[in-house]
Design an enzyme around this catalytic site. Structure first.
Site, PDB file in Angstrom:
ATOM      1  N   GLY A  60      45.359 111.517  44.735  1.00 39.01           N
ATOM      2  CA  GLY A  60      46.497 110.613  44.649  1.00 39.01           C
ATOM      3  C   GLY A  60      46.136 109.413  43.807  1.00 39.01           C
ATOM      4  O   GLY A  60      45.007 109.283  43.303  1.00 39.01           O
ATOM      5  N   VAL A  83      40.716 113.052  48.173  1.00 41.26           N
ATOM      6  CA  VAL A  83      40.293 113.464  49.510  1.00 41.26           C
ATOM      7  C   VAL A  83      39.425 114.716  49.371  1.00 41.26           C
ATOM      8  O   VAL A  83      39.796 115.665  48.673  1.00 41.26           O
ATOM      9  CB  VAL A  83      41.494 113.746  50.432  1.00 41.26           C
ATOM     10  CG1 VAL A  83      41.009 114.185  51.812  1.00 41.26           C
ATOM     11  CG2 VAL A  83      42.384 112.506  50.552  1.00 41.26           C
ATOM     12  N   ASP A 119      52.313 101.981  53.706  1.00 40.95           N
ATOM     13  CA  ASP A 119      52.567 103.113  52.813  1.00 40.95           C
ATOM     14  C   ASP A 119      53.018 104.324  53.609  1.00 40.95           C
ATOM     15  O   ASP A 119      52.560 105.450  53.392  1.00 40.95           O
ATOM     16  CB  ASP A 119      51.315 103.445  51.988  1.00 40.95           C
ATOM     17  CG  ASP A 119      51.634 104.323  50.774  1.00 40.95           C
ATOM     18  OD1 ASP A 119      52.800 104.317  50.340  1.00 40.95           O
ATOM     19  OD2 ASP A 119      50.729 104.999  50.270  1.00 40.95           O
TER      20      ASP A 119
END
Length: 493
Positions: free
Chosen positions: A17, A22, A136
């Protein structure tokens, strides 16, 4: 294969992202799989900003680790620095994001979406109680596991990024369409901002498209500020709840407790508001009204001009007090000079301590104001709410600016919005004359069983938004609340 801190071995990248990547990894000490979030620092930050962001990431990730006992929050195990970058060690979730689920299965039923909302509200409330804002909340950060558990992920990271960008470059980090309008306007954010983002997420899940979908990010942000969501066609009883959660004014937004109760009703199939709105939040019976386009457009300009200078609207209220006209006598001249000096000293006063909002009044003072004990709910630095068992409550949101001039400009912008409140609700009575602090504007209205009163106050370089909802009419309660807060702010210095 990379080994972090001599313990966490990266195996494969499982996601990417804007704020990082990740990885699937293994903890070689405990011999268990984990997820590792690699936080990517923006390239345009200078070294002091990068150092600040690293420190904030460490602090926030460690704070998020305090939530590891909550069943609906992805557990944060550890945080390490490697190659000058922060890495967050988290629980490995076997499942997919709500965003991926919607891509594969399409929109979800109102009952299932409401159940997801109840779980997410419980997770957010737990975080807010510990002073942690998500900032977020979006479909990509809601995880649905293979065994149908629902978890909220990415705590602390988006919060850190938003803090750095907002204070250092004037921009706001987040996902367009899921950033609360007050954040786009540059106002203080708090738990209500997360609530708005959750409502936008639930809207997307039940309708199959985002509430403010447009062709580009700038148009999306303009829609968030100036327009209502696209009409809901599939939400059924969930629609009214989401509209109340999506109110553009954070102090009028449905509180989390009321939203959770109504979402539980929808999840159980009994339907949202039912016949009557909850007594503790009568204002939420009405769909949000349109914002004043002038203010919304000005707020958007401030966001979009990031990197090219701030866009300020110079209002006319709260102008410097003019100097006294000297008289012909020496005594009068001396008094006038002293008065002028006092005015100038007050104008130059800057408060620096920035105490926590919840610490500005005591529980005893709140009890005296509301006539009974009240639960302290919003424990963040700049936002706090006290609510009685009967639903009467007081709320504060504040922001400490770098100078008195900036605070004056912030107040002027907010003043324009408050002056338009009677246009949005004709029952509103505006108060312009009273002076608390350096500048004040307020309004009150009868909302049936409960009255609603709001004050916007500036004192020195601090702007604050105060709200009262309860059976008491007029300004006596909120004026006393404001004076207590001001006394605490100036005592703290």
């Amino acid at each position: 294969m990379t080994l972090l801190a001599g313990r966490y071995r990266l195996l494969s990248r499982i996601g990417q992202g804007g704020m990082g990547a990740v990885w699937r990894a293994v903890d070689e000490l405990l011999r268990q799989e984990v997820a590792v979030k690699e936080v990517l620092l923006p390239r345009d930050l200078d070294e002091p900003q990068r150092a600040e962001m690293r420190e904030r990431t460490l602090r926030e990730a460690r704070a998020a680790a305090r939530l590891r006992s909550h069943p609906s929050i992805v557990t944060v195990h550890d945080v390490v620095l490697e190659d000058g970058r922060p890495w967050i060690i988290m629980e490995l979730v076997r499942g997919r994001s709500l965003q991926a689920l919607l891509r594969k299965e399409g929109r979800q039923t109102p009952e299932r979406v409401a159940a997801i909302g109840v779980t997410m509200l419980d997770a957010l409330t737990a975080a807010h109680t510990m002073g942690i804002l998500h900032r977020d909340v979006k479909p990509g950060n809601v995880m649905v596991t293979d065994d149908e558990r629902v978890l909220l992920t990415d705590f602390g990271i988006a919060s850190v990024a938003g803090d750095v960008n907002l204070t250092q470059t004037g921009s706001v980090s987040g996902s367009p369409g899921y950033i609360a309008p007050e954040r786009l306007r540059g106002e203080p954010d708090g738990p209500p901002s997360d609530l708005w983002s959750l409502a936008a997420t639930l809207y997307t899940a039940v309708e199959g498209n985002a509430p403010f979908h447009r062709d580009n990010p700038a148009a999306v942000m303009a829609a968030v500020l100036m327009h209502e969501p696209h009409p809901m066609r599939r939400a059924g009883p969930l629609g009214q709840v989401l509209m109340a959660m999506l109110d553009k004014d954070p102090v009028r937004r449905m509180p989390a407790g009321h939203a959770a109760a109504l979402l539980r009703d929808v999840a159980a199939g009994s339907g949202g508001f039912g016949g009557a709105a909850p007594k503790t939040a009568p204002s939420m019976r009405h769909a949000p009204k349109k914002r004043a386009p002038v203010f919304a457009a000005a707020g958007l300009a401030t966001v979009l001009v990031a990197g090219g200078g701030a866009a300020w609207w110079f209002g006319t209220a709260d102008r410097p007090v003019s100097s006294p006209t000297p008289t012909t006598t020496a005594v009068s001249t001396a008094k006038a000079a002293k008065a002028t000096e006092a005015v100038e000293a007050a104008k130059k006063a800057v408060l620096t301590s920035n105490p926590e909002a919840c610490a500005l009044v005591t529980q005893a003072q709140i009890r005296k104001l509301l006539g009974t004990a009240a639960k302290q709910e919003f424990m963040t630095n700049d936002a706090c709410q006290w609510m009685t068992p009967g639903g009467e409550y007081l709320q504060i949101q504040k922001i400490q600016l770098d100078s008195e001039t900036t605070a004056r400009l912030t107040f002027d912008t907010s003043r324009a919005t408050e002056e338009d409140e009677p246009k949005r609700d004709p029952t509103t009575k505006l108060r312009l004359g009273a002076r608390i602090g350096d500048a004040t504007i307020g309004w009150t209205r009868d909302a049936g069983a409960y009255n609603q009163t709001r004050l916007v106050v500036r004192t020195a370089n601090v702007a604050m938004w105060l709200y009262y909802s309860g059976p008491k009419s007029g300004y006596e309660t909120i004026d006393a609340f404001a004076k207590l807060i001001m006394a605490s702010l100036h005592k703290a210095g």
